[in-house]
Motif scaffolding. Structure first.
Motif, mmCIF file in Angstrom:
data_model
loop_
_atom_site.group_PDB
_atom_site.id
_atom_site.type_symbol
_atom_site.label_atom_id
_atom_site.label_comp_id
_atom_site.label_asym_id
_atom_site.label_seq_id
_atom_site.Cartn_x
_atom_site.Cartn_y
_atom_site.Cartn_z
ATOM 1 N N GLU A 126 0.843 -1.202 0.000
ATOM 2 C CA GLU A 126 0.000 0.000 0.000
ATOM 3 C C GLU A 126 0.883 1.258 0.000
ATOM 4 O O GLU A 126 0.609 2.216 -0.713
ATOM 5 C CB GLU A 126 -0.945 -0.016 1.217
ATOM 6 C CG GLU A 126 -1.715 1.267 1.478
ATOM 7 C CD GLU A 126 -2.636 1.684 0.323
ATOM 8 O OE1 GLU A 126 -2.855 0.878 -0.594
ATOM 9 O OE2 GLU A 126 -3.105 2.843 0.344
ATOM 10 N N PHE A 127 1.964 1.223 0.772
ATOM 11 C CA PHE A 127 2.840 2.396 0.794
ATOM 12 C C PHE A 127 3.498 2.603 -0.581
ATOM 13 O O PHE A 127 3.651 3.740 -1.036
ATOM 14 C CB PHE A 127 3.903 2.277 1.906
ATOM 15 C CG PHE A 127 4.721 3.534 2.057
ATOM 16 C CD1 PHE A 127 4.124 4.751 2.405
ATOM 17 C CD2 PHE A 127 6.097 3.515 1.840
ATOM 18 C CE1 PHE A 127 4.879 5.911 2.525
ATOM 19 C CE2 PHE A 127 6.857 4.682 1.968
ATOM 20 C CZ PHE A 127 6.251 5.880 2.310
ATOM 21 N N CYS A 128 3.854 1.526 -1.238
ATOM 22 C CA CYS A 128 4.407 1.641 -2.592
ATOM 23 C C CYS A 128 3.377 2.274 -3.533
ATOM 24 O O CYS A 128 3.735 3.050 -4.419
ATOM 25 C CB CYS A 128 4.839 0.278 -3.125
ATOM 26 S SG CYS A 128 6.425 -0.250 -2.473
ATOM 27 N N ARG A 129 2.106 1.931 -3.303
ATOM 28 C CA ARG A 129 1.049 2.511 -4.135
ATOM 29 C C ARG A 129 0.961 4.023 -3.891
ATOM 30 O O ARG A 129 0.833 4.819 -4.831
ATOM 31 C CB ARG A 129 -0.290 1.832 -3.809
ATOM 32 C CG ARG A 129 -1.300 1.865 -4.952
ATOM 33 C CD ARG A 129 -2.695 1.445 -4.492
ATOM 34 N NE ARG A 129 -3.190 2.217 -3.345
ATOM 35 C CZ ARG A 129 -3.558 3.495 -3.386
ATOM 36 N NH1 ARG A 129 -3.506 4.172 -4.516
ATOM 37 N NH2 ARG A 129 -3.989 4.118 -2.285
ATOM 38 N N LEU A 130 1.076 4.430 -2.634
ATOM 39 C CA LEU A 130 1.045 5.860 -2.310
ATOM 40 C C LEU A 130 2.251 6.575 -2.930
ATOM 41 O O LEU A 130 2.129 7.689 -3.428
ATOM 42 C CB LEU A 130 1.023 6.062 -0.789
ATOM 43 C CG LEU A 130 -0.256 5.590 -0.087
ATOM 44 C CD1 LEU A 130 -0.102 5.674 1.434
ATOM 45 C CD2 LEU A 130 -1.463 6.430 -0.541
ATOM 46 N N LEU A 131 3.408 5.913 -2.899
ATOM 47 C CA LEU A 131 4.594 6.502 -3.536
ATOM 48 C C LEU A 131 4.371 6.643 -5.043
ATOM 49 O O LEU A 131 4.769 7.652 -5.645
ATOM 50 C CB LEU A 131 5.833 5.635 -3.271
ATOM 51 C CG LEU A 131 6.416 5.688 -1.860
ATOM 52 C CD1 LEU A 131 7.508 4.623 -1.685
ATOM 53 C CD2 LEU A 131 7.004 7.076 -1.550
ATOM 54 N N GLN A 132 3.711 5.649 -5.621
ATOM 55 C CA GLN A 132 3.457 5.715 -7.068
ATOM 56 C C GLN A 132 2.587 6.903 -7.437
ATOM 57 O O GLN A 132 2.724 7.470 -8.522
ATOM 58 C CB GLN A 132 2.809 4.424 -7.549
ATOM 59 C CG GLN A 132 3.828 3.328 -7.815
ATOM 60 C CD GLN A 132 3.192 2.082 -8.393
ATOM 61 O OE1 GLN A 132 2.200 2.155 -9.107
ATOM 62 N NE2 GLN A 132 3.765 0.948 -8.085
ATOM 63 N N GLU A 133 1.680 7.273 -6.517
ATOM 64 C CA GLU A 133 0.860 8.472 -6.772
ATOM 65 C C GLU A 133 1.751 9.699 -6.900
ATOM 66 O O GLU A 133 1.371 10.696 -7.514
ATOM 67 C CB GLU A 133 -0.162 8.670 -5.648
ATOM 68 C CG GLU A 133 -1.277 7.630 -5.681
ATOM 69 C CD GLU A 133 -2.313 7.825 -4.573
ATOM 70 O OE1 GLU A 133 -3.200 6.982 -4.444
ATOM 71 O OE2 GLU A 133 -2.221 8.847 -3.833
ATOM 72 N N GLU A 134 2.941 9.614 -6.296
ATOM 73 C CA GLU A 134 3.919 10.714 -6.380
ATOM 74 C C GLU A 134 4.955 10.427 -7.463
ATOM 75 O O GLU A 134 6.000 11.070 -7.513
ATOM 76 C CB GLU A 134 4.604 10.898 -5.020
ATOM 77 C CG GLU A 134 3.656 11.133 -3.860
ATOM 78 C CD GLU A 134 2.846 12.422 -4.019
ATOM 79 O OE1 GLU A 134 3.348 13.350 -4.683
ATOM 80 O OE2 GLU A 134 1.713 12.481 -3.486
ATOM 81 N N LYS A 135 4.666 9.451 -8.288
ATOM 82 C CA LYS A 135 5.570 9.034 -9.385
ATOM 83 C C LYS A 135 6.908 8.499 -8.865
ATOM 84 O O LYS A 135 7.940 8.610 -9.512
ATOM 85 C CB LYS A 135 5.787 10.155 -10.394
ATOM 86 C CG LYS A 135 4.485 10.691 -10.987
ATOM 87 C CD LYS A 135 4.758 11.551 -12.210
ATOM 88 C CE LYS A 135 3.491 12.156 -12.775
ATOM 89 N NZ LYS A 135 2.873 13.208 -11.905
ATOM 90 N N ILE A 136 6.891 7.963 -7.657
ATOM 91 C CA ILE A 136 8.085 7.340 -7.074
ATOM 92 C C ILE A 136 7.917 5.817 -7.128
ATOM 93 O O ILE A 136 6.908 5.287 -6.658
ATOM 94 C CB ILE A 136 8.291 7.785 -5.611
ATOM 95 C CG1 ILE A 136 8.596 9.288 -5.555
ATOM 96 C CG2 ILE A 136 9.409 6.986 -4.943
ATOM 97 C CD1 ILE A 136 8.593 9.874 -4.148
ATOM 98 N N LEU A 137 8.902 5.132 -7.714
ATOM 99 C CA LEU A 137 8.827 3.674 -7.817
ATOM 100 C C LEU A 137 9.798 3.019 -6.840
ATOM 101 O O LEU A 137 10.997 3.317 -6.842
ATOM 102 C CB LEU A 137 9.151 3.219 -9.234
ATOM 103 C CG LEU A 137 8.301 3.815 -10.354
ATOM 104 C CD1 LEU A 137 8.734 3.255 -11.711
ATOM 105 C CD2 LEU A 137 6.819 3.540 -10.132
ATOM 106 N N ALA A 138 9.261 2.149 -5.989
ATOM 107 C CA ALA A 138 10.065 1.395 -5.021
ATOM 108 C C ALA A 138 9.565 -0.044 -5.026
ATOM 109 O O ALA A 138 8.486 -0.326 -5.550
ATOM 110 C CB ALA A 138 9.907 1.991 -3.633
ATOM 111 N N VAL A 139 10.341 -0.965 -4.459
ATOM 112 C CA VAL A 139 9.908 -2.364 -4.398
ATOM 113 C C VAL A 139 9.500 -2.688 -2.961
ATOM 114 O O VAL A 139 10.247 -2.389 -2.020
ATOM 115 C CB VAL A 139 11.032 -3.326 -4.843
ATOM 116 C CG1 VAL A 139 10.519 -4.760 -4.867
ATOM 117 C CG2 VAL A 139 11.569 -2.939 -6.210
#
Lengths: 395, 395
Positions: free
Chosen positions: A343-356
């Motif tokens: 879920e946190f990765c999804r929130l980061l994606q909203e900021e165009k940040i990609l993490a694993v």
């Protein structure tokens, strides 16, 4: 179903990670790659050392008959000699040409080692968080993985390892400096581990190998030096590659080295030479073998990664994310502000940040951030991290 | 014992072949390599085409950031596109970029295919005489090999194959032009094979794949052309490499192509992409991928091998050895004048002639002779062959 059941399961199980990557690719297509903060891939972006290009040009220009032909499955003798000379310095052991096999990267090397060592259901201990592919390398050759978690600082827990050792333990596979945590084990703790493996092997009348996967050996920070594995036990096997320190991951060039005083060393070397051939590698790519022979003292400038670490730590500090300071490699493995790392990765994606998500490495509640991008890009991601953390905490 | 039991057995079983090679190496050291007639190795000695060196020099000179980095596990898209375009012509099928995976040679390709297809104890049919490594490629991934002998002309026996097919048959692996016999299957017999596999699969409610290993496709004689495999069944998989036609075996570059109309094609392609990664190949070597993309129309001059074939046939005729005329590749597989092929190889060695006993290919009573040496060397071996045959017949 036509494909192997196991492969189908693997494909299904890993599909949520792949979907994340696909979403990232879609994002880059939509917003432009320069507007996406992609920290998901450990694909070195620092250029190979200048000398690599000089050596390669010289080799291609001076091409002589047979330079692209088959050679012994373990690699050219003079190349193995060059690697052995450098390794002897790094490991503080007298490693000879015959103790080294050139391989198709460290991934190829680990498959060769597992194929050579494992009887059905033999156990291999790996430490979490782990590089997820380790599971496959063990499973490919009929072995079973046993996971032992590391402590809060991502250092190994000797007592927990001791408890996990059984008559079926064939090896422990460690990775230091570590992907995904950037941590490194000290000479002292490694010595204790080597002693534990030796004494346990004696107790069970078995041999327990210490396999050290160390492609990040030359990418270390704060003036540190990666300790010798071969100082810990004669049952040690070093596996490495030139993917990270020469930035050549696509070329698939690496090696295996066994402790020069290992018991039944020749049996193992014969098995590994055969495994290199029959697994279909046949030999490490010829031209790249010749190239790395002349680049033994070379490495990308680790200070570039060190500077990026500083910038990234500032970004994470400002966003209020907790992490253990990396000692090497090019990864940060911070805790997520909410337990659900996907879920946190999804929130980061909203900021165009990609993490694993950390669960991809067996450790939920964390994310892996690879700093294989410009320091400027890292700095620019600061606001996105802050907003994602704020959103997460607001939930 | 510390290494895997199976690997130890493999090493022991193949040791008599290795000993022969070692004896050959010892012989070269003693008498000088130029005084030994070494027909034991299929290591192409014809130089790569001139254009290869030009392309390679251009690629190295024009090196741009990321050229040695990771790329998709299946290979660069533009490289796969180039391969697909050429393959479409060769196979007479509309093969797309997505139907092709770049691999670490054909040996790597076959391991990837077997890993992707085989459930435990699935059967793979291979034809004798066979390339001995096929056994390993199947066994590595838990499959079982079923051997079906070919006829006196080394053509396959459709009735015998039909008899060998069971509910557990996952694939038949063929190799045409063939190592060790130099034979090629006709379009008609391949069509009959494809139809048999399709109808048998329908009967058993299974899919039986036709896997065609064809690195010698461009090395054919007498103006012949290797027929299309993809014309035979939609369940066809082509595996090949640039080791023989570009003389680059040490560089480990090859590919897999699946029939564009294969049922559940995407499942198989996904599984193979994953297998390429987790078996440790990760991807085919980057620089060589880029090189072969520009060399799709190139090949070594097959007429060099054809001329050598003529010279070698004359040598064998004069010695009174029987053989089937090779239609391609660079091997002859004559009958031995005595049943014991190992003993005949020993007699040849007394004449400083190195050959591989046919039992290494599952067919005793024969020897394999590779013509990867100058025509002059072949011609000079004539007296040695005559003497060895005379000795053999005198026993």
């Amino acid at each position: 179903m036509t494909v192997a059941k196991k492969m189908q399961e693997f494909a299904d199980n890993s599909s949520w990670i792949r979907k994340m990557f696909e979403r990232g690719a879609g994002m880059k297509a939509e917003f432009g790659a320069e507007n996406v903060f992609d920290f998901s891939l450990g694909n070195p972006d620092v250029a190979p050392p200048k000398k690599f290009f000089e050596v390669l040009a010289d080799l291609v220009e001076g091409d002589t008959p047979g330079m692209h032909a088959y050679m012994p499955n373990g690699g050219y003798h003079y190349v193995r000699e060059a690697v052995a000379t450098q390794l002897s310095k790094e490991q503080g052991a007298e490693i000879g040409m015959g103790d080294v096999l050139m391989t198709c990267g460290a991934a190829g090397a680990l498959n060769v080692v597992m194929k050579s060592l494992l009887n059905p259901d033999d156990e291999v201990i790996i430490l979490s968080p782990f590089f997820v592919e380790y599971h496959f390398y063990v499973d490919n050759h009929g072995g079973a993985v046993k996971i032992v978690p590391t402590d809060d600082e991502f250092q190994f827990d000797l007592a927990a390892i001791e408890e996990a050792l059984t008559e079926k333990t064939k090896a422990i596979l460690i990775n230091s400096p570590n992907n995904p945590t950037g941590q490194m084990y000290s000479a002292e703790s490694l010595a204790a581990l080597g002693a534990l493996l030796d004494s346990t092997g004696e107790k069970f009348c078995t041999t327990i190998y210490l396999i050290s996967d160390e492609p990040y050996r030359k990418i270390v920070f704060d003036g540190a030096k990666a300790p010798s594995i071969m100082a810990t036990t004669t049952n040690s096997i070093v596996v490495s590659s030139y993917s990270k320190d020469l930035s050549l991951p696509g070329e698939r060039i690496g090696y295996i080295a066994v402790h020069p005083e290992m018991h039944e060393k020749d049996l193992l070397l014969n098995a590994m030479t055969l495994a290199n051939r029959i697994l279909g590698f046949v030999n490490a790519p010829a031209l790249m073998q010749r190239a790395v022979a002349e680049l033994q003292e070379e490495s990308v400038d680790a200070s570039i990664y060190e500077q990026r670490r500083e910038v990234f730590c500032k970004v994470l500090d400002e966003a209020g994310l907790e992490y253990v300071l990396p000692k090497g490699a090019f990864y940060l493995f911070p805790k997520t502000p909410i337990a659900d790392d996907v879920e946190f990765c999804r929130l980061l994606q909203e900021e165009k940040i990609l993490a694993v998500p950390g669960r991809g490495f067996g450790t939920p509640g964390h994310i892996r951030l690879a700093f294989c991008v410009d320091a400027e890009v890292i700095a620019k991601s600061a606001d996105g991290f802050k907003r994602a953390v704020a959103k997460a905490k607001g939930k």
